[in-house]
Design an enzyme around this catalytic site. Structure first.
Site, PDB file in Angstrom:
ATOM      1  N   HIS A  29       0.838  -1.193   0.000  1.00 40.14           N
ATOM      2  CA  HIS A  29       0.000   0.000   0.000  1.00 40.14           C
ATOM      3  C   HIS A  29       0.872   1.240   0.000  1.00 40.14           C
ATOM      4  CE1 HIS A  29       0.477   1.498   4.196  1.00 40.14           C
ATOM      5  NE2 HIS A  29       0.723   0.230   4.481  1.00 40.14           N
ATOM      6  N   CYS A  30       0.343   2.329  -0.540  1.00 35.77           N
ATOM      7  CA  CYS A  30       1.004   3.619  -0.471  1.00 35.77           C
ATOM      8  C   CYS A  30       0.189   4.485   0.483  1.00 35.77           C
ATOM      9  CB  CYS A  30       1.151   4.242  -1.853  1.00 35.77           C
ATOM     10  SG  CYS A  30      -0.414   4.545  -2.699  1.00 35.77           S
ATOM     11  N   ILE A  31       0.197   5.789   0.270  1.00 36.20           N
ATOM     12  CA  ILE A  31      -0.426   6.678   1.242  1.00 36.20           C
ATOM     13  C   ILE A  31      -1.952   6.606   1.227  1.00 36.20           C
ATOM     14  CG2 ILE A  31      -0.606   8.719  -0.250  1.00 36.20           C
ATOM     15  CD1 ILE A  31       0.449  10.327   2.207  1.00 36.20           C
ATOM     16  N   SER A  32      -2.544   6.123   0.128  1.00 34.47           N
ATOM     17  CA  SER A  32      -3.999   6.063   0.088  1.00 34.47           C
ATOM     18  C   SER A  32      -4.552   4.837  -0.639  1.00 34.47           C
ATOM     19  CB  SER A  32      -4.569   7.321  -0.598  1.00 34.47           C
ATOM     20  OG  SER A  32      -4.183   7.356  -1.957  1.00 34.47           O
ATOM     21  N   ARG A  33      -3.679   4.040  -1.282  1.00 32.61           N
ATOM     22  CA  ARG A  33      -4.167   2.931  -2.112  1.00 32.61           C
ATOM     23  C   ARG A  33      -3.657   1.580  -1.611  1.00 32.61           C
ATOM     24  NH1 ARG A  33      -2.196   5.075  -8.032  1.00 32.61           N
ATOM     25  NH2 ARG A  33      -1.992   7.245  -7.424  1.00 32.61           N
TER      26      ARG A  33
END
Length: 475
Positions: A29-33
């Site tokens: 995951h990244c900051i929102s996905r």
């Protein structure tokens, strides 16, 4: 309207909708996905995933990306990974995983993914040090204007706290790069440490003359660490097992370290200087045009995942100048998306589901994470995505105009944008003008985008479909 599920329940729901644990090849995951590797895309229930109350949008790329927002994505990803791990591997799943890896292993995708894997783990430290540096700058300005003696001892402390990591960022980049490129992480850190070692000033017999500590910055460290990983892998194949512990790390560090001193640091220094001078020249001579292009197109780069290629450029500029002059201009894209989402909200008076998504995504966008708005609101409607880009181009042009007039604005860290970027700003004339210019540009982007989207973002047919009752809208 269904109530939002817990993070664990959301993870269970999504796992079922993506085809179960056997269809998942990777979880990140990244900051929102939430980023999922999918073995068989035919098993995805894409529309049901998009309709889930916790989901703000989906993106199909080399990975299947589910936009959840910054508050939910970490806990959901952790729960999702636990569920996949508990299910264990299956023979069919492993075969599909390998096929999926081969299908998606294009050189460009692999390079972008590896760049992100090297630098994204550094972002929290960059943010922390940037905020402390901003606080230190404010305290220093206060000391110079008031001569308040108690502040004279505080400023060196904030400087040490903020610059300790930045002075060694090349080492951390090398550490991560070796790990990402298949080597031993600490060996990558060892050869990257050569770049910042003060004693390199005494090295005079290189192909390009004298060296300076830090020459080439993160670019030189990356090159040295990647080469170290390659030498290490090759040495392991040829060195007898009994001697590997002794010879492999020695050969890897010696060969890649020598290459760093003789070739990589000087060449990376030329490239880094070119990036710094190029960015300065661009904004000084074509600031308006550069701002329009960079601000107007950055959301599209985010959508395609190409923004990751800019991370080393920002890191190089921060290492050279103390801030990236490009980053605040690119952050205008978030203002454009926020303004467009606000206009959609005003138009969608009879669409409670869309307005619920906007209420969830818009505050996140204002605070610097635009993906939920992009994938959940503007991109599916197409025209608002375009008008958002135009609004961002206007704001970017304004920030570029100030840079062309000699008032450059930069960010001391990468990662956040929106209002969260304010304490991370600096510029040619200090923090206060930089904050004023950035805020003016961001609000201009948002207001211009809102007006353009409200006036031109919808055809009459789109408005009618947007506000149709559920039975007539076919939902």
């Amino acid at each position: 309207m269904p109530q939002p599920s817990t993070h664990a329940q959301t993870a269970r729901d999504l796992l079922d909708l993506v085809g179960g644990p056997g269809n998942v090849t990777s979880v990140a995951h990244c900051i929102s996905r939430l980023r999922l590797g999918i073995a068989d895309p035919g098993l995805l229930l894409g529309q049901r995933i998009a309709d889930h109350p916790a989901v703000l949008g989906v993106v199909e790329d080399d990975t299947f990306q589910i936009v959840l927002g910054p508050a939910a994505v970490g806990p959901v990803a952790e729960a999702f990974e636990d569920l996949v791990r508990e299910a264990g591997p299956t023979a069919r799943g492993e075969a599909l995983r390998e096929a999926n890896r081969r299908r998606n292993a294009t050189p460009a995708k692999l390079l972008l993914r590896r760049i992100a894997d090297v630098f994204v783990p550094l972002i929290p430290a960059l943010i922390a040090c940037g905020v402390i540096a901003g606080l230190g700058g404010l305290l220093n300005s206060l000391y110079l204007s008031t001569h308040w003696q108690s502040l004279s001892g505080v400023v060196p402390i904030t400087t040490a706290l903020s610059q300790g990591f930045m002075s060694l960022i090349a080492v951390f980049a090398g550490y991560n790069a070796a790990k990402v490129f298949g080597g031993t992480a600490v060996l990558g850190g060892a050869v990257a440490g050569i770049v910042v070692y003060p004693g390199v000033a005494n090295v005079t017999h290189t192909l390009f003359g004298h060296l300076k500590p830090g020459q080439g910055g993160v670019l030189g460290a990356l090159g040295a660490a990647v080469l170290c990983a390659a030498v290490e892998r090759r040495a392991k194949r040829h060195v007898p097992e009994a001697l590997r512990m002794l010879l492999v790390p020695t050969v890897a560090v010696a060969v890649s370290g020598l290459a760093a001193l003789m070739v990589l640091m000087p060449l990376a220094g030329v490239v880094a200087d070119g990036i710094g001078h190029g960015a300065t020249w661009l904004l000084a001579h074509a600031g308006v045009g550069a701002g329009v292009v960079l601000g107007g197109t950055f959301a599209a780069l985010v959508m395609l995942g190409l923004h990751q290629a800019l991370i080393p450029i920002h890191a190089t500029l921060i290492g050279q100048q103390g801030f990236s002059v490009l980053y605040p201009i690119l952050a205008m894209a978030g203002g454009g998306q926020a303004g467009a989402a606000a206009a959609v909200y005003l138009h969608a008076k009879h669409n409670p589901d869309l307005r619920r998504v906007i209420r969830s995504a818009l505050p996140t966008c204002v605070l610097g994470v635009a993906e939920p708005v992009i994938y959940g609101v503007t991109l599916p409607l197409v025209r608002p995505f375009v008008t958002a880009g135009i609004g961002a181009a206007i704001g970017g042009g304004l920030v570029g105009l100030f840079a062309q007039l000699g008032l450059t604005t930069g960010s001391t860290a990468i990662g956040p944008s929106g209002l969260v970027l304010l304490p991370l700003l600096d510029g040619s004339h200090g923090i206060a003008p930089a904050v004023l210019i950035y805020t003016t540009g961001w609000l201009t982007s948002a207001l211009a985008s809102c007006a353009l989207t409200y006036a031109f973002g919808f055809t009459p047919a789109m408005l009618a479909a947007l506000n149709s009752p559920p039975e007539r809208a076919g939902t």
